[in-house]
Design an enzyme around this catalytic site. Structure first.
Site, short mmCIF file in Angstrom:
data_model
loop_
_atom_site.label_atom_id
_atom_site.label_comp_id
_atom_site.label_asym_id
_atom_site.label_seq_id
_atom_site.Cartn_x
_atom_site.Cartn_y
_atom_site.Cartn_z
N TYR A 99 0.84 -1.21 0.00
CA TYR A 99 0.00 0.00 0.00
C TYR A 99 0.87 1.25 0.00
O TYR A 99 2.08 1.18 0.20
CB TYR A 99 -0.94 -0.02 1.21
CG TYR A 99 -0.27 0.29 2.54
CD1 TYR A 99 0.55 -0.65 3.16
CD2 TYR A 99 -0.44 1.52 3.17
CE1 TYR A 99 1.16 -0.38 4.36
CE2 TYR A 99 0.17 1.81 4.38
CZ TYR A 99 0.97 0.86 4.97
OH TYR A 99 1.58 1.14 6.17
N LYS B 221 6.59 -1.89 1.98
CA LYS B 221 5.38 -1.34 2.61
C LYS B 221 4.21 -2.30 2.38
O LYS B 221 3.36 -2.09 1.51
CB LYS B 221 5.10 0.06 2.04
CG LYS B 221 4.19 0.90 2.92
CD LYS B 221 4.25 2.36 2.50
CE LYS B 221 3.17 3.21 3.14
NZ LYS B 221 3.27 3.38 4.58
N GLU C 152 11.93 2.55 14.50
CA GLU C 152 10.99 3.58 14.02
C GLU C 152 9.72 3.53 14.85
O GLU C 152 9.61 2.71 15.77
CB GLU C 152 10.69 3.39 12.54
CG GLU C 152 10.07 2.06 12.19
CD GLU C 152 9.86 1.83 10.70
OE1 GLU C 152 9.74 2.80 9.94
OE2 GLU C 152 9.82 0.64 10.30
N LEU D 148 11.09 1.42 7.33
CA LEU D 148 10.56 1.87 6.04
C LEU D 148 11.24 3.19 5.69
O LEU D 148 11.32 4.09 6.55
CB LEU D 148 9.05 2.08 6.13
CG LEU D 148 8.41 2.46 4.80
CD1 LEU D 148 8.29 1.24 3.89
CD2 LEU D 148 7.05 3.09 5.00
N1 PLP Z 1 7.56 3.82 8.97
C1 PLP Z 1 6.42 3.11 8.97
C2 PLP Z 1 6.37 1.78 9.67
C3 PLP Z 1 5.28 3.61 8.30
O1 PLP Z 1 4.13 2.89 8.29
C4 PLP Z 1 5.35 4.88 7.68
C5 PLP Z 1 4.20 5.44 6.99
O2 PLP Z 1 3.13 4.90 6.95
C6 PLP Z 1 6.56 5.58 7.73
C7 PLP Z 1 7.65 5.02 8.38
C8 PLP Z 1 6.70 6.94 7.11
O3 PLP Z 1 6.67 6.88 5.71
P1 PLP Z 1 6.14 8.10 4.84
O4 PLP Z 1 6.90 9.31 5.27
O5 PLP Z 1 6.45 7.72 3.45
O6 PLP Z 1 4.68 8.22 5.11
#
Ligand code: PLP
Length: 285
Positions: free
Chosen positions: A33, A149, A182, A207
Site C-alpha cells: 500500500y 510497505k 521507528e 521503512l
Molecule cells: N515507517 C512506517 C512503519 C510507516 O508505516 C510509515 C508510513 O506509513 C513511515 C515510516 C513513514 O513513511 P512516509 O513518510 O512515506 O509516510
C-alpha cells in the site's frame, strides 16, 4: 455528496466498496500500500510514493494492476469525486483473488487495486503538533523486511494499541541491540543535546519514509548537522528534542518517551521549524 472509493475498475460509494473473500490481501496480507498526503488539492510527493509502490510490488513479485499513468488518473479522479482539498489518498494492491494456498497462484490472478480518499482534520492535527505526543517503547518483533510497505501490519497494530493502553499516543520500536528503529507508522528522529539531528539509516529495519527523505533534504539545505545512524533509547531520553515523520503526520513533536519528558517537555524549535518548512514545500508543489 457521499464518499467514493475506487475498486478494481469502478468508482463506487464507499459503503458498497468491497473485495472478494478470497482476496489474498484479506487472507494472507499478500499486498502492498501507499498513503499520499494532499494539501490544498495537490498531491504531496506523488512521484516518490509511486516509485516506492513500484519497488514494493517488485519485491513481492506482484504485477502492476493498471499502468502508472492510469493510477495517476484514478487518484485524481477520486480526489475530484470526493472534493478532497486536504487529506490522504490510500492505495492498496494485492496479489488478487485465488483459492487459499500459500504459494503464488498459477496462473497469476489479476492483482486487486483499491484507492480511497479521506479528508484530514487540519485543526486537530495542528493542535496535536502544538502539544506534542507521548510515545512508549516496545520490542521490535516485526519481520526482517519492513522496508517493504506491505499490508502485514499486525505488530504495528499491537504496538500502537499497547502504547494507547498505557496512555501514550504511539509506540517506538526498539531492536535487540537497544536501538530505536521507528514508530508504528512513522520514522523516528532525535535532536541531541549538542543540536545534532539523528535518524536511523534506511536499511531493511525501517521503512524509508518519503517524508523522512524530504525532511533530510530540508535539514541538509539549512546546513544543520545530521547523522544517519541508529540511536539508543538512552540517547532518546537524553535528547533535546524528538519527533516523528510520516505522510499523514508530517513532522510531529514527541515530548515524552516512556513517561520521561524530552527536553523541556514541549515541542522543540527544530521540529516546529521543520513542520512549517514542510508545509511551505507541500504548498509550493
Ligand atoms: N515507517 C512506517 C512503519 C510507516 O508505516 C510509515 C508510513 O506509513 C513511515 C515510516 C513513514 O513513511 P512516509 O513518510 O512515506 O509516510
Amino acid at each position: 455528496m457521499g464518499r467514493i472509493a475506487y475498486v478494481n475498475g469502478r468508482f463506487v460509494p464507499h459503503a458498497q466498496a468491497t473485495v472478494h473473500i478470497e482476496d489474498r490481501g484479506y487472507q494472507l496480507a499478500d499486498g502492498v500500500y501507499e498513503v499520499v498526503g494532499v494539501r490544498d488539492g495537490k498531491l504531496i510527493d506523488e512521484v516518490p510514493h509511486i516509485d516506492r509502490l513500484d519497488r514494493s510490488l517488485r519485491e513481492l513479485r506482484i504485477a502492476w494492476p493498471v499502468s502508472r499513468p492510469t493510477l495517476g488518473f484514478i487518484v485524481r479522479e477520486l480526489m475530484r469525486r470526493n472534493r478532497l482539498r486536504d487529506g490522504l489518498v490510500y492505495m492498496q494492491v494485492t496479489r488478487g483473488v485465488a483459492r487459499r494456498d500459500h504459494a503464488f497462484p498459477s496462473p497469476a490472478p489479476a492483482p486487486s487495486v483499491v484507492v480511497t480518499a479521506r479528508p484530514l482534520n487540519k485543526a486537530r492535527n495542528e493542535a496535536l503538533a502544538n502539544s506534542g505526543i507521548a510515545v512508549m517503547s516496545v520490542p521490535d518483533n516485526r519481520w526482517g523486511r519492513v522496508d517493504i510497505k506491505t499490508v502485514g501490519l499486525l505488530p504495528n497494530v499491537l504496538a500502537r494499541q499497547a502504547a494507547i493502553d498505557q496512555g501514550a499516543r504511539d509506540a517506538w520500536f526498539v531492536d535487540q541491540a537497544g536501538t530505536v528503529t521507528e514508530a508504528s507508522s512513522a520514522n523516528a528522529w532525535i535532536v541531541t543535546a549538542d543540536g545534532i539531528l539523528v535518524t536511523r539509516r534506511a536499511d531493511h529495519a525501517i521503512l524509508r519514509g518519503i517524508t523522512r527523505t524530504v525532511v533530510f533534504d530540508e535539514v541538509k539545505g539549512q546546513g544543520l548537522a545530521i547523522e544517519e545512524r541508529a540511536f539508543t533509547l538512552a540517547e532518546a531520553y537524553a535528547a533535546r528534542e524528538a519527533f516523528i515523520t510520516s505522510a499523514s503526520q508530517i513532522v510531529l513533536p514527541v515530548v515524552r518517551i516512556d513517561g520521561r519528558s524530552i527536553g523541556d517537555g514541549k515541542p522543540g524549535p527544530v521540529a516546529t521549524a521543520l513542520r512549517r518548512e514542510f508545509y511551505r514545500y507541500a504548498e509550493a508543489g
